[in-house]
Scaffold this active site. Structure first.
Site, mmCIF file in Angstrom:
data_model
loop_
_atom_site.group_PDB
_atom_site.id
_atom_site.type_symbol
_atom_site.label_atom_id
_atom_site.label_comp_id
_atom_site.label_asym_id
_atom_site.label_seq_id
_atom_site.Cartn_x
_atom_site.Cartn_y
_atom_site.Cartn_z
ATOM 1 C CB ILE A 12 -0.976 -0.026 1.192
ATOM 2 C CG1 ILE A 12 -1.858 -1.275 1.107
ATOM 3 C CG2 ILE A 12 -1.840 1.243 1.210
ATOM 4 C CD1 ILE A 12 -2.701 -1.547 2.345
ATOM 5 C CG ASP A 31 10.160 -0.340 3.563
ATOM 6 O OD1 ASP A 31 8.971 -0.242 3.226
ATOM 7 O OD2 ASP A 31 10.664 -1.406 3.989
ATOM 8 C CG LEU A 33 14.261 -2.338 1.759
ATOM 9 C CD1 LEU A 33 15.478 -2.350 0.825
ATOM 10 C CD2 LEU A 33 12.988 -2.216 0.915
ATOM 11 C CG PHE A 80 1.585 3.367 4.285
ATOM 12 C CD1 PHE A 80 0.267 3.076 3.991
ATOM 13 C CD2 PHE A 80 2.113 4.563 3.821
ATOM 14 C CE1 PHE A 80 -0.510 3.948 3.247
ATOM 15 C CE2 PHE A 80 1.354 5.442 3.072
ATOM 16 C CZ PHE A 80 0.035 5.141 2.784
ATOM 17 C CB ALA A 82 2.489 -1.872 10.411
ATOM 18 C CB SER A 124 -6.601 -2.586 10.504
ATOM 19 O OG SER A 124 -7.204 -3.800 10.146
ATOM 20 C CE1 TYR A 150 -1.853 -5.239 11.060
ATOM 21 C CE2 TYR A 150 -4.196 -5.708 10.911
ATOM 22 C CZ TYR A 150 -3.084 -5.006 10.490
ATOM 23 O OH TYR A 150 -3.218 -4.065 9.503
ATOM 24 C CE LYS A 154 -1.711 -1.509 11.559
ATOM 25 N NZ LYS A 154 -0.866 -0.522 10.871
ATOM 26 C CG LEU A 200 -9.613 -14.858 -0.783
ATOM 27 C CD1 LEU A 200 -9.416 -16.361 -0.626
ATOM 28 C CD2 LEU A 200 -10.995 -14.442 -0.290
ATOM 29 N NE ARG A 231 -11.991 -10.703 6.813
ATOM 30 C CZ ARG A 231 -12.624 -11.539 7.640
ATOM 31 N NH1 ARG A 231 -13.947 -11.598 7.645
ATOM 32 N NH2 ARG A 231 -11.941 -12.328 8.445
ATOM 33 N N GLY A 293 -7.867 -16.190 14.569
ATOM 34 C CA GLY A 293 -7.947 -14.726 14.529
ATOM 35 C C GLY A 293 -8.875 -14.164 13.471
HETATM 36 N N1 UFG Z 1 -8.609 -16.961 3.172
HETATM 37 C C1 UFG Z 1 -8.740 -18.280 2.787
HETATM 38 N N2 UFG Z 1 -7.674 -18.889 2.201
HETATM 39 C C2 UFG Z 1 -6.486 -18.252 1.979
HETATM 40 C C3 UFG Z 1 -6.381 -16.900 2.370
HETATM 41 C C4 UFG Z 1 -7.455 -16.277 2.964
HETATM 42 O O1 UFG Z 1 -9.783 -18.894 2.978
HETATM 43 O O2 UFG Z 1 -5.564 -18.880 1.458
HETATM 44 C C5 UFG Z 1 -9.751 -16.294 3.797
HETATM 45 C C6 UFG Z 1 -9.446 -15.824 5.211
HETATM 46 O O3 UFG Z 1 -9.655 -16.857 6.127
HETATM 47 C C7 UFG Z 1 -10.423 -14.666 5.339
HETATM 48 C C8 UFG Z 1 -10.517 -14.111 3.918
HETATM 49 O O4 UFG Z 1 -10.050 -15.136 3.067
HETATM 50 O O5 UFG Z 1 -11.657 -15.143 5.700
HETATM 51 C C9 UFG Z 1 -9.667 -12.885 3.697
HETATM 52 O O6 UFG Z 1 -8.350 -13.187 4.138
HETATM 53 P P1 UFG Z 1 -7.093 -12.255 3.832
HETATM 54 O O7 UFG Z 1 -5.909 -12.922 4.446
HETATM 55 O O8 UFG Z 1 -7.038 -11.914 2.395
HETATM 56 O O9 UFG Z 1 -7.439 -10.922 4.592
HETATM 57 P P2 UFG Z 1 -7.776 -10.713 6.145
HETATM 58 O O10 UFG Z 1 -9.239 -10.410 6.172
HETATM 59 O O11 UFG Z 1 -7.317 -11.773 7.036
HETATM 60 O O12 UFG Z 1 -6.806 -9.538 6.483
HETATM 61 C C10 UFG Z 1 -6.958 -8.307 5.909
HETATM 62 C C11 UFG Z 1 -5.637 -7.549 5.944
HETATM 63 C C12 UFG Z 1 -5.268 -7.203 7.350
HETATM 64 C C13 UFG Z 1 -6.418 -6.558 8.014
HETATM 65 C C14 UFG Z 1 -7.580 -7.480 7.974
HETATM 66 C C15 UFG Z 1 -8.785 -7.015 8.703
HETATM 67 O O13 UFG Z 1 -4.637 -8.315 5.356
HETATM 68 O O14 UFG Z 1 -4.157 -6.361 7.345
HETATM 69 O O15 UFG Z 1 -7.931 -7.659 6.625
HETATM 70 O O16 UFG Z 1 -9.647 -8.100 8.874
HETATM 71 F F1 UFG Z 1 -6.169 -6.248 9.284
#
Ligand code: UFG
Length: 337
Positions: A12, A31, A33, A80, A82, A124, A150, A154, A200, A231, A293
Site C-alpha cells: 500500500i 523502509d 526492507l 504505513f 507495520a 484497520s 494485530y 492498531k 485471498l 469481507r 484470529g
Molecule cells: N482466506 C482463505 N484462504 C487463503 C487466504 C485467505 O480462505 O488462502 C480467507 C481468510 O480466512 C479470510 C478471507 O479469506 O476469511 C480474507 O483473508 P485475507 O488474508 O485476504 O485478509 P484478512 O481479512 O485476514 O486480512 C486483511 C488484511 C489485514 C487486516 C484485515 C482485517 O490483510 O491487514 O484484513 O480483517 F487487518
C-alpha cells in the site's frame, strides 16, 4: 508538499508514494526492507527523479528518523510501516507490538522533535474485532474490541494518536481504517507482492495461473449464507485517494478516524467466483479448518468518508478489483494501458 512515507516499499505504501509523486509532491520513503519490495523502490526512483528519496532504515531508529524529517523539511507523514499478518500476530505478539506500537511511538517522538505536526495512520477494520450482526455495517463509532494482536496494535496506535492530539502538542492526525485492500496500479508499474503471500485474492489468482494446485478455504462453517468469511474489498488506488483527501482535511488538535471500504460484503466463495470470471480459468478449492484470529463478517459503512471527504470508490465492484489484480499478475503477458 514534502511527504514522508514510512513503509513505502510495501504494497500500500508504494502505491501511495507513486500517487504522491504523480500529484507533484516530493516523497521520502523510509523502509527497513524487512518485508518491503526493493524493486518497487527502484520503480519509484525511476519515476520520481529528483523528487524521490529513499532511506533504508527502521522507524524505531528515532534519532536517525528525526534527522530525516529535518533534513528533508517534511510537511506531513503517511505511516504505513507495520507488520500486517493476522495469523502471524497470533503466534508472535511481541514482535507485532514491538514493530507496530514501538515503531509508532518512535515516529511520533521524531515528529515532535522535528516539529512535524501532521500524520495519516494506517489503521484497520481489525480494530473492530468480531462485530455482532446488529453492529453491521460498521460505523466508526462501533465498539473496537480486536480479536487478534494485530488489531490490538492498531487500536493502541489510534489511542496514542488521540491522546497526543488532545495533549496540547501541535498534532493533527487521521486514522484510516482499511478494510480488505486488493488490486494494483493501472499501468502495472507496481503491485501486490507479499513475501510470503497470505491474502485471498492473490492466492486465488495464483491458482488460476497454475502456480498453486488449489485454494485452501479456511472454514466453511461460519454463520454466513455460504459458510465462508465475509469481507469488504477495496481497490488500492481508491484507498490511496482516501489518504490524499484525509491529508487535506487534517486539523491541529484533532484525531479523526474514517473507514475505507465499499460497504459491500463478499464471501470467500464470492471472491473465488469473481476470480474465475475475470481469469476465465479453472480454480480448484479445498477446505481446511478456520484460521486463528479470523472474524466471520466485516464490512464498512463508508458514509462518513463520503460525507466528510467527498471520497468515492472508482473500483466499485468486486470484479473490477479482481480484474485489476489479475492484470498485475499477468504483467508481461498482458499489454499495459
Ligand atoms: N482466506 C482463505 N484462504 C487463503 C487466504 C485467505 O480462505 O488462502 C480467507 C481468510 O480466512 C479470510 C478471507 O479469506 O476469511 C480474507 O483473508 P485475507 O488474508 O485476504 O485478509 P484478512 O481479512 O485476514 O486480512 C486483511 C488484511 C489485514 C487486516 C484485515 C482485517 O490483510 O491487514 O484484513 O480483517 F487487518
Amino acid at each position: 508538499m514534502r511527504l514522508l512515507v514510512t513503509g513505502g516499499a510495501g504494497y500500500i505504501g508504494s502505491h501511495a508514494a507513486l500517487a504522491l509523486l504523480e500529484a507533484g509532491h516530493t516523497v521520502v520513503v523510509v523502509d527497513s526492507l524487512e518485508r518491503g519490495c526493493r524493486a518497487s523502490i527502484a520503480t519509484l526512483g525511476s519515476l520520481g527523479g529528483g523528487r524521490f528519496h529513499f532511506e533504508e532504515m527502521d522507524v524505531r531508529e528515532t534519532a536517525k528518523l528525526t534527522s530525516v524529517l529535518r533534513d528533508h523539511a517534511i510537511d506531513a507523514v503517511l505511516h504505513f510501516a507495520a507488520l500486517a499478518y493476522v495469523g502471524e500476530s497470533v503466534t508472535e505478539p511481541l514482535r507485532y507490538y514491538d514493530c507496530n506500537v514501538g515503531g509508532g511511538i518512535s515516529l511520533l517522538r521524531a515528529m515532535v522533535d522535528a516539529k512535524i505536526s501532521r500524520i495519516i495512520f494506517s489503521s484497520s477494520c481489525a480494530t473492530y474485532g468480531a462485530p455482532t450482526a446488529a453492529q453491521l455495517p460498521l460505523r466508526e463509532d462501533a465498539p473496537q474490541v480486536p480479536v487478534n494482536p494485530y488489531g490490538d496494535t492498531k487500536l493502541v496506535m489510534e489511542g496514542l494518536l488521540r491522546s497526543a492530539c488532545a495533549s496540547g502538542t501541535p498534532l493533527a492526525a487521521a486514522a484510516l481504517r482499511y478494510f480488505n485492500v486488493a488490486g494494483a496500479d493501472a499501468q502495472c508499474r507496481i503491485g501486490e507482492q507479499h513475501q510470503p503471500e497470505t491474502h485471498l485474492i492473490p492466492i486465488t489468482l495464483e491458482v488460476a495461473l497454475g502456480r498453486r494446485s488449489a485454494l485452501t478455504i479456511f472454514g466453511d462453517d461460519y454463520p454466513t449464507q455460504d459458510g465462508t468469511c465475509i469481507r469488504d474489498y477495496v481497490h488500492v488506488s481508491d484507498l490511496v485517494d482516501a489518504h490524499l483527501a484525509a491529508l487535506a482535511a487534517l486539523e491541529i488538535g484533532q484525531c479523526k478516524a474514517w473507514n475505507v471500504g465499499l460497504g459491500c460484503g463478499h464471501s470467500v466463495r464470492d471472491v473465488v467466483e469473481s476470480c474465475r470470471r475475470v481469469s476465465a480459468r479453472r480454480i480448484d478449492v479445498q477446505f481446511a479448518p478456520r484460521r486463528a484470529g479470523d472474524p466471520a463478517v466485516l464490512y464498512a459503512d463508508p458514509s462518513a468518508i463520503k460525507r466528510d471527504l467527498g471520497w468515492h470508490a472508482k473500483f466499485s465492484s468486486l470484479d473490477a478489483i479482481t480484474a485489476s489484480a489479475w492484470k498485475w499478475m499477468n504483467r508481461g503477458s498482458v499489454p499495459t494501458a
